[in-house]
Design a protein around this motif. Structure first.
Motif, PDB file in Angstrom:
ATOM      1  N   THR A 139      -2.629  11.430   3.851  1.00  0.00           N
ATOM      2  CA  THR A 139      -1.942  10.134   3.849  1.00  0.00           C
ATOM      3  C   THR A 139      -2.324   9.240   5.026  1.00  0.00           C
ATOM      4  O   THR A 139      -2.325   8.017   4.888  1.00  0.00           O
ATOM      5  CB  THR A 139      -0.417  10.335   3.868  1.00  0.00           C
ATOM      6  OG1 THR A 139      -0.056  11.098   5.030  1.00  0.00           O
ATOM      7  CG2 THR A 139       0.046  11.072   2.622  1.00  0.00           C
ATOM      8  N   SER A 155       6.919   2.734  -0.656  1.00  0.00           N
ATOM      9  CA  SER A 155       6.467   3.760   0.280  1.00  0.00           C
ATOM     10  C   SER A 155       5.084   3.373   0.792  1.00  0.00           C
ATOM     11  O   SER A 155       4.545   2.316   0.433  1.00  0.00           O
ATOM     12  CB  SER A 155       6.427   5.133  -0.404  1.00  0.00           C
ATOM     13  OG  SER A 155       6.074   6.146   0.520  1.00  0.00           O
ATOM     14  N   ASP A 188       3.926   9.708  -4.002  1.00  0.00           N
ATOM     15  CA  ASP A 188       4.594  10.994  -4.143  1.00  0.00           C
ATOM     16  C   ASP A 188       5.418  10.976  -5.422  1.00  0.00           C
ATOM     17  O   ASP A 188       5.726   9.907  -5.963  1.00  0.00           O
ATOM     18  CB  ASP A 188       5.485  11.277  -2.927  1.00  0.00           C
ATOM     19  CG  ASP A 188       5.844  12.757  -2.807  1.00  0.00           C
ATOM     20  OD1 ASP A 188       5.280  13.564  -3.564  1.00  0.00           O
ATOM     21  OD2 ASP A 188       6.682  13.108  -1.949  1.00  0.00           O
ATOM     22  N   GLN A 232       8.597   8.755  -5.825  1.00  0.00           N
ATOM     23  CA  GLN A 232       8.400   7.315  -6.002  1.00  0.00           C
ATOM     24  C   GLN A 232       7.840   6.994  -7.382  1.00  0.00           C
ATOM     25  O   GLN A 232       8.298   6.060  -8.053  1.00  0.00           O
ATOM     26  CB  GLN A 232       7.438   6.794  -4.928  1.00  0.00           C
ATOM     27  CG  GLN A 232       7.941   6.964  -3.502  1.00  0.00           C
ATOM     28  CD  GLN A 232       9.107   6.062  -3.206  1.00  0.00           C
ATOM     29  OE1 GLN A 232       9.235   4.993  -3.774  1.00  0.00           O
ATOM     30  NE2 GLN A 232       9.969   6.498  -2.305  1.00  0.00           N
ATOM     31  N   SER A 283      11.476  18.558   3.665  1.00  0.00           N
ATOM     32  CA  SER A 283      11.135  18.873   2.277  1.00  0.00           C
ATOM     33  C   SER A 283      12.377  19.032   1.419  1.00  0.00           C
ATOM     34  O   SER A 283      12.428  18.547   0.280  1.00  0.00           O
ATOM     35  CB  SER A 283      10.299  20.158   2.238  1.00  0.00           C
ATOM     36  OG  SER A 283       9.960  20.501   0.915  1.00  0.00           O
ATOM     37  N   ILE A 290      13.926  15.592   0.763  1.00  0.00           N
ATOM     38  CA  ILE A 290      13.171  14.747  -0.168  1.00  0.00           C
ATOM     39  C   ILE A 290      13.235  15.254  -1.602  1.00  0.00           C
ATOM     40  O   ILE A 290      13.436  14.474  -2.548  1.00  0.00           O
ATOM     41  CB  ILE A 290      11.697  14.652   0.279  1.00  0.00           C
ATOM     42  CG1 ILE A 290      11.594  13.932   1.627  1.00  0.00           C
ATOM     43  CG2 ILE A 290      10.855  13.916  -0.770  1.00  0.00           C
ATOM     44  CD1 ILE A 290      10.204  13.993   2.243  1.00  0.00           C
ATOM     45  N   ASP A 335      14.730   7.515   3.590  1.00  0.00           N
ATOM     46  CA  ASP A 335      13.592   8.103   2.878  1.00  0.00           C
ATOM     47  C   ASP A 335      12.279   7.922   3.629  1.00  0.00           C
ATOM     48  O   ASP A 335      11.506   8.870   3.802  1.00  0.00           O
ATOM     49  CB  ASP A 335      13.478   7.511   1.471  1.00  0.00           C
ATOM     50  CG  ASP A 335      14.534   8.074   0.530  1.00  0.00           C
ATOM     51  OD1 ASP A 335      15.292   8.957   0.974  1.00  0.00           O
ATOM     52  OD2 ASP A 335      14.603   7.624  -0.621  1.00  0.00           O
ATOM     53  N   LYS A 336      11.993   6.696   4.076  1.00  0.00           N
ATOM     54  CA  LYS A 336      10.715   6.438   4.743  1.00  0.00           C
ATOM     55  C   LYS A 336      10.632   7.150   6.086  1.00  0.00           C
ATOM     56  O   LYS A 336       9.566   7.659   6.461  1.00  0.00           O
ATOM     57  CB  LYS A 336      10.499   4.933   4.926  1.00  0.00           C
ATOM     58  CG  LYS A 336      10.154   4.195   3.641  1.00  0.00           C
ATOM     59  CD  LYS A 336       9.775   2.745   3.921  1.00  0.00           C
ATOM     60  CE  LYS A 336       9.429   2.011   2.637  1.00  0.00           C
ATOM     61  NZ  LYS A 336       9.034   0.606   2.895  1.00  0.00           N
ATOM     62  N   SER A 342       9.956  10.741   5.392  1.00  0.00           N
ATOM     63  CA  SER A 342       8.587  10.891   4.894  1.00  0.00           C
ATOM     64  C   SER A 342       7.567  10.807   6.019  1.00  0.00           C
ATOM     65  O   SER A 342       6.592  11.563   6.048  1.00  0.00           O
ATOM     66  CB  SER A 342       8.288   9.811   3.843  1.00  0.00           C
ATOM     67  OG  SER A 342       9.081   9.993   2.688  1.00  0.00           O
ATOM     68  N   HIS A 393       7.665  14.002   7.826  1.00  0.00           N
ATOM     69  CA  HIS A 393       7.114  15.074   6.997  1.00  0.00           C
ATOM     70  C   HIS A 393       5.590  15.033   6.942  1.00  0.00           C
ATOM     71  O   HIS A 393       4.931  16.080   6.960  1.00  0.00           O
ATOM     72  CB  HIS A 393       7.703  14.961   5.590  1.00  0.00           C
ATOM     73  CG  HIS A 393       7.483  16.174   4.746  1.00  0.00           C
ATOM     74  ND1 HIS A 393       7.722  17.455   5.188  1.00  0.00           N
ATOM     75  CD2 HIS A 393       7.031  16.307   3.466  1.00  0.00           C
ATOM     76  CE1 HIS A 393       7.441  18.321   4.233  1.00  0.00           C
ATOM     77  NE2 HIS A 393       7.016  17.652   3.183  1.00  0.00           N
ATOM     78  N   THR A 394       5.022  13.841   6.861  1.00  0.00           N
ATOM     79  CA  THR A 394       3.573  13.721   6.661  1.00  0.00           C
ATOM     80  C   THR A 394       2.783  13.436   7.925  1.00  0.00           C
ATOM     81  O   THR A 394       1.571  13.708   7.966  1.00  0.00           O
ATOM     82  CB  THR A 394       3.272  12.607   5.640  1.00  0.00           C
ATOM     83  OG1 THR A 394       3.802  11.365   6.129  1.00  0.00           O
ATOM     84  CG2 THR A 394       3.884  12.919   4.277  1.00  0.00           C
TER      85      THR A 394
END
Length: 313
Positions: free
Chosen positions: A77, A176, A180, A183, A256, A259, A270-271, A274, A277-278
Motif C-alpha cells: 500500500t 480510503s 480492501d 471498502q 485486524s 477492521i 477506520d482510516k 488502517s 495496520h498497514t
C-alpha cells in the motif's frame, strides 16, 4: 439479476487520507520516512541472520521470515499512497484493486499464521528444552513456514473469489487510500450480506480465535518461566522474548479484529486504524525485536561495521 443496462466499473477513485495540500505534504514526509526505515532495517535483519553463524536457532529463522513478510506487507500500500499525495485524482484500476487486496490478505494472513508458529517455537524452547533442537529442526521449520504461506494464500483466494463475483455498476469511490474488502463490498450493486458474513467469518473470527489462543499460550509460557525464575539470565532472556512476541501479537491482531470482526459499516476511526495496520505495524516489528534482543543488535553492529563501514574485526 438483470445486468444488461449496467456499465461495469473499470476503476475506483480513492479519497485518500486528506484533501488539504499542507496535510498531504506532512503525511508524505512522515510515511516516506517510515517506509525508508522499514525496508533497509528489515533487509539488514535478514542479512544479519543469514550471515551471522551464531544466529542459527529456529527463532531467528522465523524472525528472518517475519522481516521478509514485513517488507512485502509495507510495499503493498505504501508506494501508491506516497505517489497519490501528489495526484489530484487518485484512481486505481479494477484489476489493480483486486491485486492489492489479494496480496494484502495473502501476506497479512501469512504473517498471522507465522506468529502462531513462533508461539509454538517458544513453547518447544521453554517447555521441552532438551528436545528443542530435535522438535524444531530445519525441515519442520521450513514446512511450518510453507504452511503459513499456504494458509495465507487460501485465505486471500477466498476473499478475492467473493469480491470478483459481485457486480460493480454505479458508485466507484472508496473512502480510503487503498483497496480492501471492507471498502469494495460497500459499493457493490447487490445484496452483499452473504459475502460479508463469509468474510467476517474467514477474516474476523479467525483473527479473534488466533488472538485469544496466542495470548493464552504466552500466558502459560510466562507462568512456566516464573516457576523457573532461579535459572538466571537465560530465563530473563526467554521472558523478554515472550513479551516481545506478545507485543507484536497485540499490535497485529488488534487492528485486524477491529477492521474485520464486525459489519463492514463506516466508522470515524477506520482510516486511523488502517494506517496503523498497514504502515505503523511494519515499522514497529523490527524496532521491538531488535531493541529487545541483544544477540540481534550485536550481530547487526558487527555486520554494519564489517561490510558497510569496511572495518575489520
Amino acid at each position: 439479476m438483470e445486468t444488461a443496462n449496467y456499465t461495469r466499473v473499470t476503476e475506483f477513485v480513492l479519497t485518500g487520507l486528506s484533501q488539504a495540500r499542507e496535510v498531504q505534504l506532512v503525511l508524505f514526509v512522515i510515511f516516506l520516512s517510515f517506509y525508508l526505515f522499514i525496508i533497509p532495517v528489515n533487509i539488514l535483519i535478514i542479512c544479519t541472520i543469514r550471515l551471522d553463524p551464531h544466529l542459527t536457532s529456529p527463532m531467528y529463522f522465523l524472525l528472518a521470515n517475519l522481516a521478509f513478510l514485513d517488507i512485502w506487507y509495507s510495499s503493498i500500500t505504501a508506494p501508491k499512497m506516497l505517489v497519490d499525495f501528489f495526484v489530484e485524482r487518485k484512481v486505481i484500476s479494477f484489476g489493480g484493486c483486486i491485486a492489492q487486496l489479494f496480496f494484502l490478505h495473502f501476506v497479512g494472513a501469512s504473517e498471522m499464521f507465522l506468529l502462531t508458529v513462533m508461539a509454538f517455537d517458544r513453547y518447544a524452547a521453554i517447555c521441552r528444552p532438551l528436545h528443542y533442537a530435535t522438535i524444531m529442526n530445519r525441515c519442520l521449520c521450513c514446512v511450518l513456514v510453507a504452511v503459513s504461506w499456504m494458509g495465507g494464500f487460501i485465505h486471500s483466494t477466498i476473499q478475492v473469489a467473493l469480491i470478483v463475483r459481485l457486480p460493480f455498476c454505479g458508485p466507484n469511490e472508496l473512502d480510503s487510500y487503498f483497496c480492501d474488502i471492507t471498502q469494495v463490498v460497500r459499493i457493490a450493486c447487490a445484496n452483499t450480506f452473504p459475502e460479508e458474513l463469509v468474510m467476517i467469518f474467514s477474516s474476523g473470527l479467525i483473527s479473534v480465535v488466533c488472538f485469544i489462543a496466542l495470548l493464552m499460550s504466552y500466558a502459560f509460557l510466562l507462568v512456566m518461566l516464573k516457576k523457573h525464575s532461579g535459572s538466571g539470565e537465560s530465563t530473563s532472556r526467554a521472558v523478554s522474548t515472550c513479551y516481545s512476541h506478545i507485543t507484536i501479537v497485540v499490535l497485529m491482531f488488534g487492528p485486524s479484529i477491529y477492521i474485520y470482526a464486525r459489519p463492514f459499516d463506516s466508522f470515524p476511526l477506520d482510516k486511523v486504524v488502517s494506517v496503523f495496520h498497514t504502515v505503523i505495524f511494519p515499522l514497529l516489528n523490527p524496532i521491538i525485536y531488535t531493541l529487545r534482543n541483544k544477540e540481534v543488535k550485536m550481530a547487526m553492529r558487527k555486520l554494519v561495521s564489517r561490510y558497510i563501514l569496511c572495518k575489520e574485526k
